[in-house]
Design a protein around this motif. Structure first.
Motif, PDB file in Angstrom:
ATOM      1  N   ALA A 165       0.834  -1.207   0.000  1.00  0.00           N
ATOM      2  CA  ALA A 165       0.000   0.000   0.000  1.00  0.00           C
ATOM      3  C   ALA A 165       0.867   1.255   0.000  1.00  0.00           C
ATOM      4  N   GLY A 166       1.956   1.232   0.755  1.00  0.00           N
ATOM      5  CA  GLY A 166       2.855   2.383   0.783  1.00  0.00           C
ATOM      6  C   GLY A 166       3.528   2.625  -0.555  1.00  0.00           C
ATOM      7  N   VAL A 167       3.923   1.555  -1.224  1.00  0.00           N
ATOM      8  CA  VAL A 167       4.571   1.699  -2.534  1.00  0.00           C
ATOM      9  C   VAL A 167       3.583   2.270  -3.550  1.00  0.00           C
ATOM     10  N   PHE A 168       2.367   1.730  -3.571  1.00  0.00           N
ATOM     11  CA  PHE A 168       1.386   2.236  -4.531  1.00  0.00           C
ATOM     12  C   PHE A 168       0.936   3.658  -4.186  1.00  0.00           C
ATOM     13  N   ALA A 169       0.851   3.998  -2.910  1.00  0.00           N
ATOM     14  CA  ALA A 169       0.517   5.372  -2.528  1.00  0.00           C
ATOM     15  C   ALA A 169       1.616   6.324  -2.987  1.00  0.00           C
ATOM     16  N   MET A 172      -7.098  14.945  -5.372  1.00  0.00           N
ATOM     17  CA  MET A 172      -7.811  13.855  -4.705  1.00  0.00           C
ATOM     18  C   MET A 172      -6.961  12.587  -4.691  1.00  0.00           C
ATOM     19  N   ILE A 173      -6.177  12.366  -5.729  1.00  0.00           N
ATOM     20  CA  ILE A 173      -5.412  11.120  -5.856  1.00  0.00           C
ATOM     21  C   ILE A 173      -4.383  10.982  -4.742  1.00  0.00           C
ATOM     22  N   PRO A 174      -3.484  11.951  -4.541  1.00  0.00           N
ATOM     23  CA  PRO A 174      -2.533  11.754  -3.452  1.00  0.00           C
ATOM     24  C   PRO A 174      -3.183  11.780  -2.071  1.00  0.00           C
ATOM     25  N   ILE A 175      -4.221  12.591  -1.913  1.00  0.00           N
ATOM     26  CA  ILE A 175      -4.878  12.635  -0.606  1.00  0.00           C
ATOM     27  C   ILE A 175      -5.532  11.297  -0.301  1.00  0.00           C
ATOM     28  N   TYR A 176      -6.243  10.725  -1.256  1.00  0.00           N
ATOM     29  CA  TYR A 176      -6.868   9.422  -1.045  1.00  0.00           C
ATOM     30  C   TYR A 176      -5.824   8.331  -0.828  1.00  0.00           C
ATOM     31  N   ILE A 219      -2.615   8.521   0.205  1.00  0.00           N
ATOM     32  CA  ILE A 219      -1.882   8.669   1.466  1.00  0.00           C
ATOM     33  C   ILE A 219      -2.778   8.340   2.659  1.00  0.00           C
ATOM     34  N   ILE A 220      -4.010   8.805   2.621  1.00  0.00           N
ATOM     35  CA  ILE A 220      -4.911   8.531   3.737  1.00  0.00           C
ATOM     36  C   ILE A 220      -5.283   7.050   3.777  1.00  0.00           C
ATOM     37  N   SER A 221      -5.417   6.411   2.630  1.00  0.00           N
ATOM     38  CA  SER A 221      -5.689   4.972   2.621  1.00  0.00           C
ATOM     39  C   SER A 221      -4.511   4.202   3.201  1.00  0.00           C
TER      40      SER A 221
END
Length: 181
Positions: free
Chosen positions: A51-55, A88-92, A94-96
Motif C-alpha cells: 500500500a505504501g509503494v502504490f501510494a 484527490m489522488i494523493p490525498i486518497y 496517502i490517507i488509505s
C-alpha cells in the motif's frame, strides 16, 4: 535445529522467549544451523508495504500531472478546479495507506478524506459551470439554447429547462448540501 526470532524494526533480535508485540515488529527471521536467515512476512505487514509503494507511485504521478498543469497555466479559471480535483489522488492514496498502517487512527484520517472529497465535488461542479461559460450571463445564454430538451428513458415524459433559475438553485443546493453534510 531452527529457531524463530522476532526482529524489530530497528534490527535487533530478541532471545529464545521472543514474542511478537504488534506494530513495532516487521518480520520474523528463522535461523537455521548454518545461521542463514529466511524471512517470513506477516500478511498485514506485506499489505502495508505494498500500500505504501502504490501510494507513493500515485502521489508521484499525480504530482507530475499537477506540475504540468501549473507549468502550462493558460486557462486559470478552469485549471484551478482541475488541480483541486487531481489532488484527490494523493490525498486518497496517502490517507488509505495511513488508515491501513495505523488502523486505530483510521476514523480521523477518513474524516479528513471526506472533507476533501466534499471540496473536490464542489470544485467539479464549478469546473462544469466554467466549461459551460466564463460568466453567469454566458452560462445562462448557453442554457437558453438548450431549452425544451427531453430526458432519456424512463424520464422521457418530462421536459428539461436548464435555463431556468430553479435549475441552478437546485443544483447548487444539492452540491452544497453534500459538502456541508
Amino acid at each position: 535445529m531452527q529457531r524463530l526470532e522476532w526482529v524489530s524494526s530497528n534490527g535487533t533480535a530478541s532471545g529464545d522467549n521472543a514474542v511478537q508485540t504488534g506494530d513495532e515488529d516487521c518480520w520474523a527471521v528463522i535461523r537455521g544451523s548454518d545461521n542463514l536467515a529466511w524471512f517470513q512476512f506477516d500478511a498485514h505487514k506485506v499489505g502495508w508495504i505494498i500500500a505504501g509503494v502504490f501510494a507513493l507511485v500515485a502521489t508521484i504521478i499525480s504530482g507530475l500531472h499537477v506540475a504540468a498543469h501549473l507549468k502550462n497555466y493558460t486557462i486559470p479559471r478552469q485549471q484551478r478546479h482541475i488541480v483541486r480535483i487531481i489532488l484527490m489522488i494523493p490525498i486518497y492514496s496517502i490517507i488509505s495507506f495511513l488508515s491501513y498502517r495505523f488502523y486505530r487512527e483510521a476514523p480521523y484520517y477518513t474524516a479528513v478524506r471526506d472533507c476533501y472529497e466534499a471540496f473536490a465535488i464542489a470544485a467539479f461542479y464549478m469546473l462544469l459551470l466554467q466549461y459551460i461559460g466564463d460568466s453567469s450571463t454566458g452560462q445562462k445564454q448557453m442554457m437558453r439554447d438548450k431549452r425544451g430538451l427531453k430526458w432519456t428513458f424512463p424520464l422521457n415524459c418530462f421536459e428539461m429547462n436548464p435555463a431556468g433559475r430553479r435549475t441552478y438553485v437546485l443544483l447548487k443546493w444539492g452540491i452544497l448540501q453534500y459538502v456541508i453534510l
